[in-house]
Design a protein around this motif. Structure first.
Motif, PDB file in Angstrom:
ATOM      1  N   GLN A 137     -47.565  35.679  10.467  1.00 14.75           N
ATOM      2  CA  GLN A 137     -48.272  34.914  11.486  1.00 14.75           C
ATOM      3  C   GLN A 137     -47.810  33.464  11.404  1.00 14.75           C
ATOM      4  O   GLN A 137     -47.153  33.059  10.451  1.00 14.75           O
ATOM      5  CB  GLN A 137     -49.785  35.027  11.329  1.00 14.75           C
ATOM      6  CG  GLN A 137     -50.360  34.497  10.041  1.00 14.75           C
ATOM      7  CD  GLN A 137     -51.879  34.559  10.021  1.00 14.75           C
ATOM      8  OE1 GLN A 137     -52.543  33.769  10.706  1.00 14.75           O
ATOM      9  NE2 GLN A 137     -52.421  35.489   9.249  1.00 14.75           N
ATOM     10  N   PRO A 156     -53.343  35.928  14.476  1.00 17.34           N
ATOM     11  CA  PRO A 156     -54.227  35.102  13.658  1.00 17.34           C
ATOM     12  C   PRO A 156     -55.696  35.325  14.006  1.00 17.34           C
ATOM     13  O   PRO A 156     -56.031  35.695  15.135  1.00 17.34           O
ATOM     14  CB  PRO A 156     -53.810  33.666  14.018  1.00 17.34           C
ATOM     15  CG  PRO A 156     -52.421  33.790  14.538  1.00 17.34           C
ATOM     16  CD  PRO A 156     -52.378  35.123  15.235  1.00 17.34           C
ATOM     17  N   THR A 157     -56.565  35.077  13.043  1.00 18.54           N
ATOM     18  CA  THR A 157     -57.995  35.172  13.274  1.00 18.54           C
ATOM     19  C   THR A 157     -58.394  34.103  14.293  1.00 18.54           C
ATOM     20  O   THR A 157     -57.700  33.089  14.440  1.00 18.54           O
ATOM     21  CB  THR A 157     -58.770  34.946  11.966  1.00 18.54           C
ATOM     22  OG1 THR A 157     -58.443  33.649  11.461  1.00 18.54           O
ATOM     23  CG2 THR A 157     -58.441  36.000  10.923  1.00 18.54           C
ATOM     24  N   ASP A 161     -57.943  30.904  10.324  1.00 16.77           N
ATOM     25  CA  ASP A 161     -58.210  30.722   8.896  1.00 16.77           C
ATOM     26  C   ASP A 161     -57.776  31.909   8.036  1.00 16.77           C
ATOM     27  O   ASP A 161     -58.142  32.006   6.880  1.00 16.77           O
ATOM     28  CB  ASP A 161     -59.690  30.422   8.662  1.00 16.77           C
ATOM     29  CG  ASP A 161     -60.610  31.521   9.175  1.00 16.77           C
ATOM     30  OD1 ASP A 161     -60.120  32.517   9.760  1.00 16.77           O
ATOM     31  OD2 ASP A 161     -61.836  31.381   8.994  1.00 16.77           O
ATOM     32  N   GLY A 162     -56.973  32.800   8.592  1.00 16.36           N
ATOM     33  CA  GLY A 162     -56.535  33.968   7.849  1.00 16.36           C
ATOM     34  C   GLY A 162     -55.169  33.785   7.205  1.00 16.36           C
ATOM     35  O   GLY A 162     -54.565  32.721   7.265  1.00 16.36           O
ATOM     36  N   THR A 164     -51.474  36.285   6.021  1.00 16.01           N
ATOM     37  CA  THR A 164     -50.738  37.543   6.037  1.00 16.01           C
ATOM     38  C   THR A 164     -49.768  37.534   4.861  1.00 16.01           C
ATOM     39  O   THR A 164     -49.054  36.554   4.658  1.00 16.01           O
ATOM     40  CB  THR A 164     -49.946  37.707   7.354  1.00 16.01           C
ATOM     41  OG1 THR A 164     -50.860  37.684   8.446  1.00 16.01           O
ATOM     42  CG2 THR A 164     -49.169  39.009   7.371  1.00 16.01           C
ATOM     43  N   ALA A 172     -49.555  31.774   7.273  1.00 20.42           N
ATOM     44  CA  ALA A 172     -50.835  31.431   7.876  1.00 20.42           C
ATOM     45  C   ALA A 172     -50.571  30.743   9.210  1.00 20.42           C
ATOM     46  O   ALA A 172     -49.445  30.319   9.498  1.00 20.42           O
ATOM     47  CB  ALA A 172     -51.640  30.526   6.948  1.00 20.42           C
ATOM     48  N   GLY A 177     -56.415  27.770   7.597  1.00 21.20           N
ATOM     49  CA  GLY A 177     -56.099  28.882   6.697  1.00 21.20           C
ATOM     50  C   GLY A 177     -55.630  28.450   5.324  1.00 21.20           C
ATOM     51  O   GLY A 177     -55.285  29.300   4.497  1.00 21.20           O
ATOM     52  N   ALA A 180     -57.021  30.411   2.108  1.00 24.44           N
ATOM     53  CA  ALA A 180     -56.512  31.779   1.980  1.00 24.44           C
ATOM     54  C   ALA A 180     -55.012  31.786   1.717  1.00 24.44           C
ATOM     55  O   ALA A 180     -54.507  32.562   0.895  1.00 24.44           O
ATOM     56  CB  ALA A 180     -56.833  32.581   3.249  1.00 24.44           C
ATOM     57  N   TRP A 181     -54.289  30.909   2.405  1.00 23.23           N
ATOM     58  CA  TRP A 181     -52.829  30.815   2.279  1.00 23.23           C
ATOM     59  C   TRP A 181     -52.429  30.446   0.860  1.00 23.23           C
ATOM     60  O   TRP A 181     -51.604  31.107   0.233  1.00 23.23           O
ATOM     61  CB  TRP A 181     -52.347  29.775   3.298  1.00 23.23           C
ATOM     62  CG  TRP A 181     -50.889  29.495   3.374  1.00 23.23           C
ATOM     63  CD1 TRP A 181     -49.875  30.396   3.563  1.00 23.23           C
ATOM     64  CD2 TRP A 181     -50.272  28.207   3.313  1.00 23.23           C
ATOM     65  NE1 TRP A 181     -48.670  29.729   3.621  1.00 23.23           N
ATOM     66  CE2 TRP A 181     -48.894  28.394   3.479  1.00 23.23           C
ATOM     67  CE3 TRP A 181     -50.758  26.908   3.160  1.00 23.23           C
ATOM     68  CZ2 TRP A 181     -47.981  27.338   3.480  1.00 23.23           C
ATOM     69  CZ3 TRP A 181     -49.857  25.850   3.162  1.00 23.23           C
ATOM     70  CH2 TRP A 181     -48.492  26.069   3.324  1.00 23.23           C
TER      71      TRP A 181
END
Length: 193
Positions: A137, A156-157, A161-162, A164, A172, A177, A180-181
């Motif tokens: 992403q 992406p969310t 904020d997600g 991959t 991200a 993100g 999480a990243w």
């Protein structure tokens, strides 16, 4: 397991949060990190930009900080690093045009070293031809370039904020993100032998 050496590719108007946060998080985790920029020497800086999401069709941009360059561009050698970080912002627009940037990215992928890319960093991945068949992403406007490079787009969310993860690649969409990243990237560094 021990401390790892990380390289971050930056240029003028790199996204402020996407450079500062991973730089500090990497140091906090006990690793070392160099920030490098084409044509720049250690001790110089690049200008950052702060992008925000304020309800317009695209993000807004404001002037950020002066971000330090820690190594002379001529001294950068992918073999000396365990991982790579590619922040976004506008800097990837000009970094993708630099042949040496592209060669460095390809060297990290050829050695299967961890690579973390966010936001417009996907432009560099697409030009380096390293996303074929990989789930990734980026900022949504980069989707066409990643798909033309045969990347598998992971939507992406809604809050951007997600994260991959696909093999050695952690991507991200934007600075929301970052937690999480960086969590996934630092986990990857911890798991490396």
């Amino acid at each position: 397991m021990g401390a790892k050496r990380v390289l971050m590719l930056v240029g003028d108007f790199v996204e402020d949060y996407e450079a500062i946060f991973p730089y500090q998080a990497t140091l906090m985790a006990g690793h070392s990190i160099d920030s490098a920029s084409p044509g720049k020497k250690a001790g110089s800086t690049v200008a950052t930009a702060i992008h925000d999401f304020e309800g317009h069709q695209t993000y807004t941009e404001k002037r950020g900080h002066q971000f330090p360059v820690t190594i002379d561009w001529e001294k950068v050698d992918a073999a000396n690093y365990d991982a790579l970080v590619i922040p976004g912002g506008r800097s990837p627009e000009h970094l993708q045009l630099n042949d040496r940037v592209i060669e460095l990215v390809q060297q990290f992928f050829a050695a299967n070293k961890p690579v973390a890319s966010t936001c417009h960093g996907g432009l560099i991945l697409a030009v380096a031809d390293v996303v074929k068949g990989r789930k990734c992403q980026s900022y949504p406007s980069v989707r066409p370039e990643l798909q033309r490079a045969c990347g598998i787009w992971d939507e992406p969310t809604p809050g951007l904020d997600g994260v991959t993860v696909d093999g050695n690649l952690v991507t991200a969409a934007a600075w929301p993100g970052n937690p999480a990243w960086m969590r996934e990237f630092l986990r990857m560094l911890k798991d490396e032998c």
